[in-house]
Design an enzyme around this catalytic site. Structure first.
Site, PDB file in Angstrom:
ATOM      1  CD  GLU A 257      -2.838  -1.295   0.587  1.00 19.86           C
ATOM      2  OE1 GLU A 257      -3.337  -0.264   0.130  1.00 19.86           O
ATOM      3  OE2 GLU A 257      -3.229  -2.430   0.270  1.00 19.86           O
ATOM      4  CB  CYS A 296      -2.409   6.448   2.640  1.00 22.48           C
ATOM      5  SG  CYS A 296      -3.647   5.536   3.561  1.00 22.48           S
TER       6      CYS A 296
HETATM    7  P1  NAP Z   1       8.605   4.791   4.330  1.00 13.47           P
HETATM    8  O1  NAP Z   1       9.751   5.658   4.563  1.00 13.47           O
HETATM    9  O2  NAP Z   1       8.538   4.045   3.057  1.00 13.47           O
HETATM   10  O3  NAP Z   1       8.564   3.794   5.546  1.00 13.47           O
HETATM   11  C1  NAP Z   1       7.559   2.815   5.670  1.00 13.47           C
HETATM   12  C2  NAP Z   1       8.054   1.668   6.510  1.00 13.47           C
HETATM   13  O4  NAP Z   1       9.103   0.982   5.828  1.00 13.47           O
HETATM   14  C3  NAP Z   1       8.662   2.099   7.842  1.00 13.47           C
HETATM   15  O5  NAP Z   1       8.316   1.149   8.804  1.00 13.47           O
HETATM   16  C4  NAP Z   1      10.146   2.065   7.554  1.00 13.47           C
HETATM   17  O6  NAP Z   1      10.909   1.894   8.721  1.00 13.47           O
HETATM   18  C5  NAP Z   1      10.209   0.839   6.686  1.00 13.47           C
HETATM   19  N1  NAP Z   1      11.407   0.710   5.874  1.00 13.47           N
HETATM   20  C6  NAP Z   1      12.096   1.664   5.229  1.00 13.47           C
HETATM   21  N2  NAP Z   1      13.116   1.119   4.552  1.00 13.47           N
HETATM   22  C7  NAP Z   1      13.079  -0.227   4.775  1.00 13.47           C
HETATM   23  C8  NAP Z   1      13.870  -1.333   4.363  1.00 13.47           C
HETATM   24  N3  NAP Z   1      14.898  -1.180   3.560  1.00 13.47           N
HETATM   25  N4  NAP Z   1      13.535  -2.563   4.804  1.00 13.47           N
HETATM   26  C9  NAP Z   1      12.489  -2.747   5.617  1.00 13.47           C
HETATM   27  N5  NAP Z   1      11.699  -1.731   6.048  1.00 13.47           N
HETATM   28  C10 NAP Z   1      11.985  -0.481   5.629  1.00 13.47           C
HETATM   29  O7  NAP Z   1       7.231   5.600   4.430  1.00 13.47           O
HETATM   30  P2  NAP Z   1       6.734   6.551   5.627  1.00 13.47           P
HETATM   31  O8  NAP Z   1       7.492   7.824   5.511  1.00 13.47           O
HETATM   32  O9  NAP Z   1       6.699   5.863   6.936  1.00 13.47           O
HETATM   33  O10 NAP Z   1       5.213   6.731   5.244  1.00 13.47           O
HETATM   34  C11 NAP Z   1       4.749   7.736   4.395  1.00 13.47           C
HETATM   35  C12 NAP Z   1       4.300   7.177   3.061  1.00 13.47           C
HETATM   36  O11 NAP Z   1       3.432   6.064   3.237  1.00 13.47           O
HETATM   37  C13 NAP Z   1       3.511   8.175   2.255  1.00 13.47           C
HETATM   38  O12 NAP Z   1       4.026   8.215   0.955  1.00 13.47           O
HETATM   39  C14 NAP Z   1       2.090   7.644   2.262  1.00 13.47           C
HETATM   40  O13 NAP Z   1       1.322   7.974   1.139  1.00 13.47           O
HETATM   41  C15 NAP Z   1       2.275   6.178   2.419  1.00 13.47           C
HETATM   42  N6  NAP Z   1       1.140   5.587   3.122  1.00 13.47           N
HETATM   43  C16 NAP Z   1       0.320   4.717   2.461  1.00 13.47           C
HETATM   44  C17 NAP Z   1      -0.744   4.127   3.119  1.00 13.47           C
HETATM   45  C18 NAP Z   1      -1.659   3.157   2.438  1.00 13.47           C
HETATM   46  O14 NAP Z   1      -2.497   2.532   3.077  1.00 13.47           O
HETATM   47  N7  NAP Z   1      -1.553   2.959   1.157  1.00 13.47           N
HETATM   48  C19 NAP Z   1      -0.981   4.407   4.459  1.00 13.47           C
HETATM   49  C20 NAP Z   1      -0.141   5.291   5.089  1.00 13.47           C
HETATM   50  C21 NAP Z   1       0.924   5.860   4.414  1.00 13.47           C
HETATM   51  P3  NAP Z   1      11.630   3.122   9.451  1.00 13.47           P
HETATM   52  O15 NAP Z   1      10.576   4.089   9.823  1.00 13.47           O
HETATM   53  O16 NAP Z   1      12.278   2.486  10.617  1.00 13.47           O
HETATM   54  O17 NAP Z   1      12.599   3.679   8.452  1.00 13.47           O
END
Ligand code: NAP
Length: 519
Positions: A257, A296
């Site tokens: 997602e 999101c």
């Molecule tokens: P993110 O930076 O992609 O992080 C998401 C998750 O992935 C975090 O738990 C992060 O951990 C983890 N992560 C990052 N790199 C990783 C790796 N190499 N291996 C394993 N895990 C890893 O996104 P975010 O900043 O938290 O969230 C914002 C984004 O999410 C926005 O673009 C938003 O649109 C999207 N979003 C989508 C939905 C949906 O339902 N579609 C819902 C909410 C948000 P760390 O935090 O420890 O780095």
């Protein structure tokens, strides 16, 4: 709270080592906790889930798992005041926290109920009646759904630490699959607290729920074809995980997602003074301000008939002007802070790129008046509405500002509106606010292939509408393309997605006995 946030791994709470990543209070800038998984044995977490959690869950029937889920969610519900307090440190008002916490437990309760009513008091699901495959009827087939001998790794975004966790935990638990939660670092302290409540409740068999605060190096190396990875977050991280050999070589199930540029369309019938005009304006302002726009599903693009851009800009600005911003809990505050100053700076940068395509008609990217807090120390941002006169410009359809920022554009006709909706290249949620049946039908038919969910809002459905931004556990959540291409929720579909579907062929007698497999 200990200096380093604890994780629950292999049956015990333990903290990682090193100095960890500092997590600051979104409102005051003070340190809340530090997050590190250094020194934690992540291989042991996977082994524990496989050796203890999986067998214990698979020994239970769907109804027993539903009861355990309900008891675990009840523990979170009973501890919600504590979670509200913690959420305020992440910038959430009570309204924001309710979306996450009550939304999360509500989703788990719906799943517990679906599990009890829609699944058998058994360990397998049998689909289809006897499908005859020969002339005489002595040979045929049916489908059977069984629990895989794997784990569910959930990797969550920062914006919904409780809902994001429970909406993934519920179907996995019902399917008899143990979970390891990897919360996003900025709000991991809220998710960990909710896990602690569930563990302390004793409702779940040991090994069926673990949480790792911090990064998870090497964990995917342990995963393969019986496992499920449920990811929510940015498109970049989704792409990196999707390319991991756990997925590409060993075929772990992967569901993503990601971000999306959701849009709402105002119908040509909805002139100022019509109920649909007011509904559109109200919905847009709600979506811009709840969770300070860090949803999101929030409306990033407002599409209105070309001759109504001025009227909508004026009405939205007027309403936004009445939104008090500041410390959650301070007098009159309706919009809190973003999760952190880094996030605020990212949103500002993205908003500037969108603003370069038009004019800011409400708000100021550099200044915001706040109540009960210091505007610079806290991660505050004013809601910003950008009017883009050339709706065919790329920026509003490509750049996601994950905060209280929306663009406003005019469309020519239904075809143009559909074309603009599709420019998002796949969205989680879209809405059309109109009582014009022909317009609504054209937009729904035209836009559905680009959307995971479409809301049609008019004066008739408004009294019970759950709104543009709220995924419902009974309906699918997830969109094509840019939105990640995954699907969660959707009632029992999400449970089925965690189960292995196998075709079984044989005589009518053999296929008749499938229902009692695993008894
Ligand atoms: P993110 O930076 O992609 O992080 C998401 C998750 O992935 C975090 O738990 C992060 O951990 C983890 N992560 C990052 N790199 C990783 C790796 N190499 N291996 C394993 N895990 C890893 O996104 P975010 O900043 O938290 O969230 C914002 C984004 O999410 C926005 O673009 C938003 O649109 C999207 N979003 C989508 C939905 C949906 O339902 N579609 C819902 C909410 C948000 P760390 O935090 O420890 O780095």
């Amino acid at each position: 709270m200990s200096e380093i946030l604890e994780s629950y791994v292999a049956g015990r709470w333990s903290a990682g080592t090193g100095s960890g990543r500092e997590v600051r209070d979104a409102v005051t800038g003070e340190t809340v906790t530090r997050v590190s998984s250094e020194g934690l044995d992540l291989g042991a977490a996977v082994a524990h889930a496989r050796a203890k959690g999986g067998p214990a869950l698979r020994a239970m029937t769907f109804h027993e798992r539903a009861a355990a889920l309900k008891a675990a969610a009840t523990a979170v519900h009973e501890g919600k005041d504590r979670l509200y307090e913690l959420s305020a440190r992440a910038g959430c008002t009570t309204r924001d926290a309710a979306v996450d916490i009550d939304g999360g437990t509500g989703t788990a309760f719906v799943y517990a109920s679906l599990g009890r009513k829609g699944l058998p008091d058994a360990r397998v699901v049998v689909e289809d009646e006897f499908i005859q495959l020969g002339k005489e009827g002595v040979f045929g087939g049916r489908h059977v759904l069984t629990s895989p001998h794997g784990i569910s790794l959930q990797i969550n975004a920062f914006n919904f630490p409780v809902w994001g966790m429970l909406e993934k935990l519920a179907p996995a638990l019902l399917a008899g699959v143990p979970t390891i939660v990897k919360p996003a670092t900025p709000t991991a302290y809220i998710a960990v607290e909710a896990v602690r409540m569930m563990i302390d409740s004793g409702a779940l068999p040991e090994g069926s729920l673990q949480v790792v605060a911090g990064s998870i190096p090497g964990l995917l190396d342990e995963l393969g074809g019986q496992d499920h990875i449920g990811f929510t977050g940015s498109a970049d991280t989704a792409a990196a995980l999707r390319g991991d050999p756990a997925v590409t070589r060993r075929s772990a199930h992967f569901n993503a997602e990601a971000d999306s540029l959701n849009a709402s369309v105002l119908g040509p019938d909805a002139a100022p003074g019509e109920p649909e005009f007011d509904l559109f304006v109200k919905e847009l302002v709600t979506e811009m301000t709840v969770k300070a726009g860090q949803k999101c599903t929030a409306i990033r693009r407002a599409l209105v008939p070309a001759d109504r851009v001025d009227a909508v800009a004026e009405a939205v600005s007027e309403r936004l002007a009445g939104v008090t911003i500041g410390a959650p809990g301070a007098e009159g505050v309706r919009m809190g802070a973003l999760v952190g100053t880094e996030q605020r700076d990212d949103v500002r940068d993205a908003a500037r790129r969108i603003a370069a395509a038009g004019t800011v008609v409400h708000g100021d990217l550099d200044r915001v008046d706040v109540v009960g807090a210091d505007a610079e120390r806290g991660a505050f941002l004013s809601p910003v509405l950008v009017r883009v006169d050339d709706a065919d410009r790329a920026e509003p359809h490509e750049v996601e500002a994950f905060g209280p920022v929306s663009s406003l554009m005019g469309y020519r006709d239904a075809e143009h509106a559909v074309e603009l909706l599709a420019r998002g290249e796949g969205s989680l949620a879209g809405s059309v606010v109109s009582a014009d049946a022909d317009f609504v039908d054209r937009v729904v038919a035209g836009a559905a292939p680009w959307h995971g969910r479409l809301l049609v809002l008019d004066r008739d459905s408004a009294p019970e509408s759950t709104g543009h931004g709220t995924p419902m556990p009974q309906l699918v959540h997830g969109g094509p393309g840019r939105a990640g291409g995954g699907q969660e929720e959707g009632g029992l579909r999400a449970v089925h997605a965690h189960l292995q579907r196998s075709a079984v062929q044989g005589s009518p007698a053999v296929l008749e006995r499938l229902g009692s497999l695993g008894d």
